[in-house]
Motif scaffolding. Structure first.
Motif, short mmCIF file in Angstrom:
data_model
loop_
_atom_site.label_atom_id
_atom_site.label_comp_id
_atom_site.label_asym_id
_atom_site.label_seq_id
_atom_site.Cartn_x
_atom_site.Cartn_y
_atom_site.Cartn_z
N PRO A 99 9.25 0.60 -5.80
CA PRO A 99 9.76 0.06 -4.54
C PRO A 99 8.89 -1.09 -4.04
O PRO A 99 7.69 -1.15 -4.30
N GLN A 100 9.52 -2.00 -3.31
CA GLN A 100 8.82 -3.16 -2.78
C GLN A 100 7.64 -2.75 -1.90
O GLN A 100 6.57 -3.37 -1.93
N GLU A 101 7.83 -1.67 -1.09
CA GLU A 101 6.77 -1.25 -0.19
C GLU A 101 5.50 -0.87 -0.94
O GLU A 101 4.39 -1.28 -0.58
N LEU A 102 5.65 -0.06 -2.01
CA LEU A 102 4.48 0.38 -2.76
C LEU A 102 3.85 -0.77 -3.54
O LEU A 102 2.62 -0.88 -3.63
N SER A 103 4.69 -1.65 -4.09
CA SER A 103 4.17 -2.80 -4.84
C SER A 103 3.34 -3.69 -3.92
O SER A 103 2.21 -4.09 -4.27
N ALA A 104 3.88 -4.00 -2.73
CA ALA A 104 3.15 -4.85 -1.79
C ALA A 104 1.89 -4.15 -1.28
O ALA A 104 0.85 -4.80 -1.08
N LEU A 105 1.97 -2.84 -1.06
CA LEU A 105 0.82 -2.09 -0.58
C LEU A 105 -0.35 -2.20 -1.56
O LEU A 105 -1.49 -2.44 -1.18
N ALA A 106 -0.07 -2.00 -2.86
CA ALA A 106 -1.13 -2.05 -3.86
C ALA A 106 -1.79 -3.43 -3.88
O ALA A 106 -3.02 -3.54 -3.87
N VAL A 107 -0.98 -4.48 -3.91
CA VAL A 107 -1.53 -5.84 -4.00
C VAL A 107 -2.31 -6.20 -2.75
O VAL A 107 -3.42 -6.73 -2.82
N ARG A 108 -1.74 -5.91 -1.59
CA ARG A 108 -2.38 -6.31 -0.34
C ARG A 108 -3.65 -5.50 -0.06
O ARG A 108 -4.51 -5.93 0.70
N THR A 109 -3.78 -4.33 -0.67
CA THR A 109 -5.00 -3.53 -0.50
C THR A 109 -6.10 -4.04 -1.41
O THR A 109 -7.28 -4.04 -1.03
N ILE A 110 -5.73 -4.50 -2.60
CA ILE A 110 -6.74 -4.93 -3.57
C ILE A 110 -7.25 -6.33 -3.27
O ILE A 110 -8.45 -6.60 -3.32
N GLU A 111 -6.30 -7.25 -2.97
CA GLU A 111 -6.67 -8.65 -2.79
C GLU A 111 -7.48 -8.84 -1.52
O GLU A 111 -7.17 -8.27 -0.47
N ASP A 112 -8.50 -9.69 -1.60
CA ASP A 112 -9.37 -9.95 -0.45
C ASP A 112 -8.86 -11.08 0.42
O ASP A 112 -9.02 -11.06 1.63
N GLY A 113 -8.27 -12.11 -0.19
CA GLY A 113 -7.90 -13.30 0.56
C GLY A 113 -6.50 -13.23 1.12
O GLY A 113 -5.73 -12.30 0.88
N GLY A 114 -6.15 -14.26 1.92
CA GLY A 114 -4.80 -14.38 2.45
C GLY A 114 -4.59 -13.56 3.71
O GLY A 114 -5.43 -12.76 4.13
N GLN A 115 -3.41 -13.78 4.31
CA GLN A 115 -3.07 -13.05 5.52
C GLN A 115 -2.46 -11.71 5.18
O GLN A 115 -1.88 -11.52 4.12
N GLY A 116 -2.58 -10.78 6.09
CA GLY A 116 -1.89 -9.51 5.94
C GLY A 116 -2.55 -8.52 5.01
O GLY A 116 -1.92 -7.56 4.57
N GLY A 117 -3.83 -8.74 4.65
CA GLY A 117 -4.52 -7.79 3.80
C GLY A 117 -4.71 -6.45 4.48
O GLY A 117 -4.87 -6.38 5.70
N ILE A 118 -4.67 -5.38 3.70
CA ILE A 118 -4.86 -4.03 4.23
C ILE A 118 -6.31 -3.62 3.97
O ILE A 118 -6.75 -3.59 2.82
N ALA A 161 4.57 -26.87 -3.94
CA ALA A 161 5.66 -25.91 -3.87
C ALA A 161 5.18 -24.47 -3.88
O ALA A 161 5.96 -23.56 -3.63
N ASN A 162 3.90 -24.25 -4.15
CA ASN A 162 3.39 -22.87 -4.18
C ASN A 162 1.99 -22.82 -3.58
O ASN A 162 1.01 -22.49 -4.24
N PRO A 163 1.86 -23.15 -2.29
CA PRO A 163 0.54 -23.20 -1.66
C PRO A 163 0.12 -21.84 -1.12
O PRO A 163 0.93 -20.92 -1.00
N ASP A 164 -1.16 -21.71 -0.79
CA ASP A 164 -1.61 -20.57 0.00
C ASP A 164 -1.06 -20.74 1.42
O ASP A 164 -1.02 -21.86 1.95
N LEU A 165 -0.65 -19.64 2.03
CA LEU A 165 -0.05 -19.72 3.36
C LEU A 165 -1.03 -20.32 4.36
O LEU A 165 -0.62 -21.05 5.28
N ASP A 166 -2.31 -20.04 4.19
CA ASP A 166 -3.32 -20.54 5.13
C ASP A 166 -3.41 -22.06 5.12
O ASP A 166 -3.90 -22.66 6.09
#
Length: 513
Positions: free
Chosen positions: A232-251, A453-458
């Motif tokens: 599911p999208q929720e679990l996929s996003a949760l795993a990535v956003r928890t591991i990654e340090d940079g960007g907005q919306g990290g967990i 066309a594929n920048p960091d949101l920041d």
């Protein structure tokens, strides 16, 4: 001397801890700290125990210092009691249960955890997403309780964990690294979820037996859903956003992980319950052997938008025909009688005719003719993106064909900061407005400019924002801006809990006139 050769007795049948513990089987090595993980037999109390043995040269002052730091942290953890963490029974150090001849800097003794090795669990295939959510959920509860007590558990290595017979993940070999932080525990939860969903390890220092998680050319972690579509999208996003340090919306907290896991586990249970229901039967006795046609909310919105466009076109055509008929009879000399100049409308009014219904609307005041992008793609800096194949439908000239986001059970930005489309132009345009045709009331958008066309949101700039209320919404920029890349970024989805989704039927880019 390498960590694998120090301590000649580190083999099945050998004894450590001044002869008290007989080694039975090795369960892994955490190379980052020279920690060898063994199952052993306590000869005094006649029970099996888990040993985390720190292999190193006692004469190396720095290694000895780091070893002492690990032992101190393990001693503090001995006061922590939770089903998700094996209880620390003893901590041995040089001169206190360990002789210098053993080639060890220290030993953490914990109760033995029966169950399955985590690597063996994912060796054949990844774990079912609902099961994975529940497993990590139990471990996250332990992390949350430990962090409230100021303790770091040190579970960022898969061979330190085991799956108990009742289906719970447990830290079986305690002994956090000397420099481990609370953030490392949280990232470990994301990595464990990633491992269960994909069979790949996403952190540094994993065991050779596990393949590393793939990353994009930009260095971003590939979402689990890209590797396993059933995730599911929720679990996929949760795993990535928890591991990654940079960007907005990290967990960054275990409490945030628990909130998402609770909802994911409940959704998985509902799905499993529904899948076990008997085939549906209609009142007329018809049995659907596949599945009964369902009411698709997205399809209803598309159909309603298409019907609306057709009705508007039909009304426009009828109005135009009516005006033409009136004009025809007014200009017929046989029926209208002699011309009377005082009764005639002004010449400018005679020449004015309504445009055909299918003609493009005139540009907004202060803007030029619409400029069509050379390309439009889904923009999602946190993963693969939503409905990637349908992105072109947002600029195909047909409002009835739409690009839609995925269906989300939680509103942005709970586990995802947003999603959108990025339009690329052949050359920079002096953009003034973006007109959005969509049946997604309540959707909030930002118009952003970018350098690629594929920048960091920041690195993008917010030029304007608005909320979709009618079928057509104009979002005006604060001031015209020259840009080659324009992002239409969704920050708030349309819909109600537990189904949130937004769509774009047509995007029109209006330059300054």
């Amino acid at each position: 001397m390498s960590t694998s050769t120090r301590g000649g007795s580190l083999a099945p049948g050998g004894v450590v801890g001044d002869g008290r513990y007989r080694l039975l089987a090795q369960f892994g090595i955490d190379e980052r700290a020279g920690a060898h993980l063994w199952r052993a037999r306590d000869g005094q109390l006649r029970r099996d125990v888990a040993l985390t043995m720190l292999v190193g040269d006692p004469a190396d002052a720095e290694a000895a210092r780091l070893g002492r730091r690990t032992l101190e942290r393990a001693a503090h953890a001995a006061k922590f009691n939770h089903a998700g963490v094996a209880r620390v029974l003893d901590v041995l150090s040089l001169g206190n249960g360990i002789s210098s001849s053993e080639g060890l800097l220290g030993i953490v003794v914990a109760e033995w955890t029966k169950g399955t090795d985590l690597i063996d669990l994912v060796a054949e295939k990844p774990v079912d997403p609902g099961t994975a959510a529940r497993m990590v959920q139990a471990l996250a509860e332990a992390v949350e309780q430990a962090h409230q007590s100021g303790l770091v558990l040190g579970l960022d290595h898969p061979q330190r964990l085991r799956l108990t017979p009742d289906g719970r993940l447990r830290l079986a070999f305690p002994g956090p690294l000397p420099d481990a932080t609370l953030r490392d525990d949280v990232k470990a939860l994301g990595a464990i979820l990633y491992l269960l969903l994909t069979g790949r390890w996403a952190l540094q220092g994993g065991p050779p037996a596990l393949p590393a998680a793939p990353r994009s050319p930009a260095g971003r972690l590939v979402p689990p859903r890209s590797l396993e579509p059933r995730v599911p999208q929720e679990l996929s996003a949760l795993a990535v956003r928890t591991i990654e340090d940079g960007g907005q919306g990290g967990i960054r907290t275990s409490a945030a992980i628990l909130r998402v896991l609770d909802q994911a586990a409940e959704a998985a249970e509902r799905t499993q319950y529904i899948s076990k229901e008997p085939p549906p039967v209609d009142p007329d006795g018809t049995v659907w052997t596949t599945k009964r046609p369902v009411k698709d909310a997205a399809r209803r919105r598309k159909l309603a938008l298409g019907v609306t466009v057709l009705v508007i076109a039909a009304v426009g055509i009828l109005a135009w025909l009516g005006m033409m008929a009136i004009s025809f009879f007014q200009n017929d000399s046989e029926t209208s009688g002699p011309e009377v100049n005082l009764a005639d409308p002004p010449a400018s009014e005679q020449q004015q005719q309504p445009p055909p219904a299918n003609s493009a609307p005139p540009p907004a005041t202060g803007t030029g003719d619409p400029v069509a992008p050379a390309e439009i793609t889904v923009y999602n800096p946190e993963g693969e993106g939503d409905s990637v194949a349908d992105a072109d439908k947002a600029i195909d000239g047909d409002p009835a064909t739409v690009w839609s986001t995925d269906d989300y059970r939680q509103q942005f930005p709970t586990f995802k900061s947003g999603v959108g489309l990025v339009a690329t132009f052949d050359q920079p345009i002096d953009l003034a407005k973006v007109e959005i045709t969509a049946d997604s009331p309540g959707t909030k958008v930002e118009i952003r400019s970018a350098d690629s066309a594929n920048p960091d949101l920041d690195t993008t700039n917010v030029l304007g924002s608005g909320e979709l209320k009618d079928v057509k919404t104009e979002v005006s920029l604060r001031q015209p801006t020259s840009t080659e890349y324009v992002i239409v970024w969704i920050t708030y989805l349309s819909g109600e809990e537990p189904e949130f989704t937004s769509e774009f039927g047509e995007l029109t880019f209006l330059p300054a006139g």
